[in-house]
Design a protein around this motif. Structure first.
Motif: not given
Length: 115
Positions: A30-34, A51-59, A65-70
């Protein structure tokens, strides 16, 4: 062993957009945690998004509001969509991944925001 390869950087005018990619290869499930980091000239490397192991994003506040990690687990790739870019976003952007207790970094991709 994990290899990380970033791409998508370049020169863009203020207000423009870029999408960075970080492709991971190796024995990962899984790439989550990257995470995405950046380092501007003369400054310390800073965490931009994760992006955490459960898919939660943080910035970091400066990009909210400008960047989005996926992420796309089928492609072992994490993306950083960057909109409304500012000159202060200029930096080398790196992805980081901790797998089985080992920290891996990509080689970085340059983002330059300038008119």
């Amino acid at each position: 062993q994990v290899q990380l390869v970033e791409s998508g950087g370049g020169l863009v005018q203020p207000g423009g957009s870029l999408r960075l990619s970080c492709a991971a290869s190796g024995s990962i499930s899984s790439i989550y945690g990257m995470q995405w980091y950046r380092q501007a000239p003369g400054k310390q490397r800073e965490l931009v998004a994760g992006i955490t192991s459960v898919g939660i994003t943080n910035y970091v506040d400066s990009v909210k509001g400008r960047f989005t990690i996926s992420g796309d687990n089928t492609k072992n790739t994490v993306y950083l969509q960057m909109n409304s870019l500012k000159p202060e976003d200029t930096a080398v952007y790196y992805c980081r991944f901790i797998h089985s207790g080992v920290m891996y970094w990509g080689q970085g991709t340059q983002v330059t925001v300038s008119s």
